[in-house]
Motif scaffolding. Sequence first.
Motif, short mmCIF file in Angstrom:
data_model
loop_
_atom_site.label_atom_id
_atom_site.label_comp_id
_atom_site.label_asym_id
_atom_site.label_seq_id
_atom_site.Cartn_x
_atom_site.Cartn_y
_atom_site.Cartn_z
N ASP A 1 1.63 17.15 -8.27
CA ASP A 1 0.30 16.64 -8.67
C ASP A 1 -0.25 17.52 -9.78
N ARG B 1 -0.12 7.54 -10.37
CA ARG B 1 -1.02 7.69 -11.52
C ARG B 1 -0.35 8.57 -12.56
N ASP C 1 -0.63 8.54 4.44
CA ASP C 1 -2.00 8.02 4.54
C ASP C 1 -2.27 7.42 5.92
N SER D 1 0.83 -1.21 0.00
CA SER D 1 0.00 0.00 0.00
C SER D 1 0.86 1.26 0.00
N THR D 2 2.10 1.14 0.48
CA THR D 2 2.97 2.32 0.45
C THR D 2 4.10 2.10 -0.53
N GLY E 1 1.27 7.16 -1.52
CA GLY E 1 0.13 6.23 -1.44
C GLY E 1 -0.13 5.62 -2.81
N SER E 2 -0.95 4.56 -2.85
CA SER E 2 -1.28 3.93 -4.14
C SER E 2 -1.95 4.93 -5.06
N SER E 3 -2.69 5.90 -4.47
CA SER E 3 -3.39 6.89 -5.30
C SER E 3 -2.40 7.86 -5.96
N ASP E 4 -1.16 7.89 -5.46
CA ASP E 4 -0.18 8.81 -6.05
C ASP E 4 0.51 8.21 -7.27
N ARG F 1 -2.97 17.17 -11.39
CA ARG F 1 -4.42 17.35 -11.36
C ARG F 1 -4.78 18.55 -10.48
#
Length: 1812
Positions: free
Chosen positions: A226, A269, A393, A198-199, A264-267, A228
């Motif tokens: 980021d 992308r 996170d 996850s990290t 984090g996994s969301s990073d 976005r």
Amino acid sequence: MWIPTEHEKYGVVLASFRGTVQHGLPLEIGDTVQILEKCEGWYRGFILKNPNVKGIFPSSYIHLKNAHVKNKGQFETVIPVEDSVITEMTSTLRDWGAMWKQLYVKNEGDLFHRLWHVMNEILDLRRQVLVGHLTHDRMRDVKQHITARLDWGNEQLGLDLVPRREFSMVDPDEISVTELYRLMEHRHRKKETPTPASTHHLFVHMKSLMSANLGEELEVFFHIYDGRENRPLSERFFVRLNKSGLPKSPEKTERQCTLFVDLGSSDLRKDVYIVVHIIRIGRMGAGEKKNTCSVQYRRPFGCAVVSIADLLTADSKDDHLLKVYACNTESEWYQIHENIIKKANSRYNLSGSNTGLAVALQLLHGDIEQLRREYMVLFTRGVSITRKLGFSDVIMPGEMRNDLYVTLEKGEFEKGGKSVARNVEITVYVLDIDGQVLKSHVAAGSGEPGADEYHSLVLYHNNSPRWAEQIKLPIPVDMFRGSHVRFEFRHCSTKDKGEKKLFGYSFVPLMQEDGRTLPDGTHELIIHKCEENTSLADCSRYLKQPFSKANLPANNQTLKGTKESFWITSFLCSTKLTQNGDMLDLLKWRAHPERINDSLSKLKEIDGSEIVKFLQDTLDTLFGILDESSQRYGLKVFDSLVHIINLLQDSKFQHFKPVMDTYIESHFAGALSYRDLIKVLKWYVDRIVDAEHQDHIQQVLKATEYIFKYIIQSRRLFSLATGGQNEEEFRVCIHELFMSIRFFLSQENKGTSPVAQTQAVFLRTFPSVYGELLKIFTVREVAGFVRETLGSLPTTVHADCPLEAVKLQCIAKTVESQLYVNPESRCILLPVVLRVLQAHMQEQRDLVMCARILTSMLSLIKKEETVTAEPVVSEEVELIVESLLAVLLRTILEISNRPQPAGPSMRLQFQDVTGEFVACLLALLRQMSDRHYQQLLQAFSSKDNLRDFLLQIFTVFRILIRPEMFPKDWTVMRLVTNNVIITTVLYLSDALRKNFLNDKFDYKVWDSYFYLSVIFINQPCLQLESFSPSKRKKILEKYGDMRVMMGCEIFSMWQNLGEHKLNFIPAMIGPFLEVTLVPQPDLRNVMIPIFHDMMDWEQRRSGNFKQVEAKLIDKLDSLMSEGKGDETYRELFNSILLKKIERETWRESGISLIATVTRLMERLLDYRDCMKLGEVDGKKIGCTVSLLNFYKTELNKEEMYIRYIHKLYDLHLKAQNYTEASYTLLLYDELLEWSDRPLREFLNYPMQSEWQRKEYLHLTIIQNFDRGKCWENGIILCRELADQYESYYDYRNLSKMRMMEASLYDKIMDQQRLEPEFFRVGFYGKKFPFFLRNKEFVCRGHDYERLEAFQQRMLNEFPHAIAMQHVNQPDQTIYQAEAQYLQIYAVTPIPESQDVLQRDGVPDNIKSFYKFNHIWRFRYDRPFHKGTKDKENEFKSLWVERTTLTLVQSLPGISRWFEVDKRELVEVSPLENAIEVIENKNLQLRTLITQCQSRQMQNINPLTMCLNGVIDAAVNGGLARYQEAFFVKDYIMNHPEDGEKIGRLRELMFEQAHILEYGLAVHEKFVPQDMRPLHKKLVDQFHLMKSSLGIQEFPAYVRASPVHFTNGSPRTCRNSVPNIISPDGGRGVTRRSYPAVNRYSSSSLSSQASNEVSNITGQSESSDEVFNMQPSPSTSSLSSNHSASPNVTSSAPSSARGSPQMAEKHKHSRENACLSPRERPVSAIFPNPLDPAQRAPPHQIGDTTLPRSDPNLSAPDKVRPTPSSWSLDSVKERTPSFSDSVGKLLCPPVPPRPPYTGKMDAYTESQDEEWY
């Protein structure tokens, strides 16, 4: 004296011992030995890998090791006392060792080398463990490495998965089956799916900057951005580069390498980027001259961007070369990265075509501690840590951080009286409360140490500069109060000396008066103007002034109105400081008591991370308020507490739960709080039923666990303080609380109602309360609470109600809780649990959860199994069996029969459930004792129920045995399963005997029982023979051979059946046969007698045992073709059954059956062995023919017969034996009629009518006859098909068939056919397969195959065979030898169809077919001397022994070879032999002359050589020798009966002279110019020859019949002397040989004439050589037949076998006609075959049917040959031509056409005279 050892039980061999003493046991270094006895320095024992061989060895050779002995005595086993990992390692490496070598043999090089490395690695690690110097942690790591590598190797080699706990192997008997299943499953899953991390962390290594226009130092800043949200995600990483673009401090890796942590996994992308800004340090303008000024400025250079998503796909360790871009206008610098991301090309360009930034980027996954272990080098070498902006996170308690990030955004400045804009530089300082500059607290980024100050970029001539530079101020918490940051603004002049002139400053305090820090966000700071020489050392002067425009009082318009401003953005990341005023208000509640209510209300709005920072302080505050004014604030405090508790459920803060636990244990001091907490909680619970909105109540119930923790801890503190006062009151409160809870749980609601949801919320948290209650209440009390609470739930709930699932989860947690582990509470809770489980499983709901609960329950039972707990456990098992066994069986059945879901994740879950239920069933059955089984069986109310139960459990067991039940490497699990099954079956077989025998017999149950037993025995995992010795030994020690146990059980049950056995005959024959084929001697001995029993009962029932026989035969074929059975089995089957039936009345028929089955086994075993070989060879085909004939003739099994016909057909096609393939398919074709009977689908044939199938077969056979050039046979089938088409008026197909027939006629006339050789092969010795053993065969050779090639092929097929070097029949010693002997020689075919061969005008192309097809008989001649040998003329005593072989079938047929049916021997006298020789030579001469006349020869050489050979030999005395031998008075006197033959010989001599004269005339006509001298020589020699024969003129009868050829074709010779030999009569088989002239070279048999006189010319030493005139049709035949005399040479010596082009070589055939065997290249037995190129083409073939004489035949048997224009006799008598009856497919395609019956009998038995 030998004494049994006590302690010396186990050791390792230190040095190899040869074992040369008496009883010595040879040992190799490294062997492990078990010691049994000792005596004076010697041990007696055995090597563990071979326990059967015992012996003695010196004790000094053994290093003893401690060991633990199990079952002392004769069968003791020794287990070394050492770390189990070491033991496993040792045994595994031993197993691998053998397999590793096999990998090399199998050429699997890659795995071989990988395994080699792993084995070495394991050995190194083993040494480390054995030395024992490792720390505890290191030992753990080493063991982990070892087990990982062991598992890898086992997986690669296809070995078993090892169940482990904490690196040690687990003994499956020591743990429950459910536990074992979990371990196996866990290891299997681990192997399959690694869990995603996850990290993530990004490793960056700055290598260099490549650019043409360097020359100044650079600063490089990395950060994660980021795209976005357009904001940085991390702080900056800062690297200094020197003027060459390389890192400034290369020795300090932490200054070039960093780890961006906690992504984090969301990073990960696409729109998250790594952004690199590059700053140069130098002159203002990049191109300025060096000497203008010495001051250095920080100026923009370039920017590079790379997406993180690119790293996910790229190879992890790739170096990246990033393109560097520069902005077109400096004012855009602050957003250059955004422009690059947006691809706004107009705003930036490449900063030089070859500028690039070399960076290593790598994504690492997992938490940082794990990385420290995995990438130790990285961390030890040095790497800087670059943090995220803000917390990760997951926030960990104890994490200390206090970073203030300040971004210099932009400024607005006035011109300051200048004509151009300013060049502004900012200097940043941090000052403490005393106004001192804080040293090294300003950091440009990680990677470089902090500095005292920071200088910003300088943007050229810009009054509104935008820097967007982020700096980090890591100020300690205690220095925050009173500190401030000061920003000084200077104008950088490019003129003069390049001075930096101060013109203003701004500042910002870090903390406000109330203790709040500077709030996050953008601040507009006031720029205070000052002179360039102003001193700012005294802070107190300016700190009183306002710092921000936002903070200005309303009346201060002057500062508000100024245009000059400076903007910064601040962001605090602190675990200790807060910017939240409400939080501070709450913590300081005592200072402002009036704000308490307000602060408690606002608590819910405060950010969670703020509360977590001050968790302990906040909790102290809440309980402080509660203690002081519980009446007033009780509810509010309770709500706040609930809010904080639920906040910790959030994944971000879940790690703070231990902080709260520690608080409760160590810091909580609210001894009186419990009353208020219980009261408020009860108040809430009582309102549930009536409340409209349940949300808040649900929040309260979610926090139940911690509320109880506080209640219980508070009560304990109170008890401690007061000595346990008010205990009763507390208990009453708790009881009342639980009554309220029970009341609210008992409410029946629809599943979706709010109350039902609240019930679900409570049930989820309820199990976590048990542990707390146990701290005060007894186990029984708590169990009572739980039972009543769970029991209060409504039972009649709808199946779709979500509450049911929650209820089950609650039960699951209860079973897994500490409360349930205690046997006391378990007996209280078990009934509740079982009730819920039973209900769910009956309805097949929530099976995953049910499986989990059952697994937990049964895992506990095994753990508790001690002497004291025995009765309790027994009772529990009884309860579980009673309520769950039946439903568990049904569940497994239903799950297994359900179609599997499609999705992989669903399928996994589905498998898990099946596996878990199976494990539960096995665990339960393993726990059951005798008493449990008795109770279980007695509990069935009726026979039907018991019957259903037995059927069900047997079916489930069959499912458990399925190979797909567990993954293939789960042998451990399979063995446990089998052990449980066999134990259970032994218990249940009693019930079967008691309840379902005699009048209560139930076929279905018994059948199910037998079926299960058979499948059980045949399982792959029980076939111990296929395992390695060590694995086999382990299994036998642990479980014994379960197959034998089950076999004995089958036998005993079978014996109990009595007359009911008839119900299982023949149904069980196949299954039992399969069991007996298992290669286990004990099992076979037990099971084979059952067949005797079956025969006996079948005999009683129907008077025979045809059924038994039929079934045995059917099953044997299929089972043996699967590879089951062996020679030992055949012998055992035979001996056991023969012994059994000795006393039976039906003994004879029994013996017959056993013999039939045994013979079938012999053939099937041979067939299987042959089929294992690679390519198709004679052995495979012969074996299949043998089996096929056995099925037809002995067993009359049509279907099996047809199957093997097709197997044989496929073999022939594969070997390109097209003719044989056709004959094979004809066998099936003959079984069919031309009828419309429908046929089922069979083999590859579709469903069709019999007519259609026969038509298809005909067409296929014709096609194969065509490919095999056997066109005559194809024509017959064409005709038959044409008749069928004609009868159906199918003219379209009729036309096609006629055209096909015509095309076959054309092929006969136009295409060349090779003529095969035939060889006789004898197979002698017991080592040959049954179908060949001690038999002789004749084989049709392949195209161009001669004797040597054939012999080599046979030796290749039978590599162990010995070639016999003589042709005599072998004696009994050879027949009985345990070896293989091959006897091979060439034989001559004896054609059957004399009619065609003797008929005038038939072209050679047609005749050649009849010479070599449909041949039943073959001849072989061997010369020998009878009586005294005349040295002057050896012809007088030279006899020939002629052997005629008759086959069982004609060649060609369904095989290339057939067995010899009978052999006959006759002797040919010297005179008859002479007649044959001259007949053959005359025939050859006639043929050559005819060919020459009809221009069939391309050149005349063959005729030249033939004439030369005959004339030269005759001149030198060849024919004269015959005259001397047979025309003298002595011979005529002594052999008056030979008068006729002597006359015949004389006629033949004259005929030869006549032919030669005619031949010379033809020769003269065609001879080329250069050969004229040779022709002249031949003519002269011919006159000499005539005179030597005494011929002046030819006799009248010769002159009267001049030589002439009709139609250019020579006819058969007819002479006046009656032929003495009938082709069919006489003693023995005295058939003529009809040799093919083209077997000889052109000088072949007539050079025999020269041989005849060779003894005169000195060319030969033996009359055997002279005998070479005897007409053996094969060049190799005779020589291979001559072994009687070693000196006999081939009829055409190898040197003389030339093609027509070899004229020069053969000018003097005398010189090379008679080489002795020593001079020839090969032995007399296997002479050199003719080279294919040397064979004369078929059209040179002459007629070979001249009759031969045999003095032993009487006159009536003599048949005259057909008349011929070649006749030298004037007698006109004629005899009818002879036509031998032919029994096989034989029809020359000449009219008249035979009337056809519609059947294919012509192919086999019938004969049709009209055809001929």
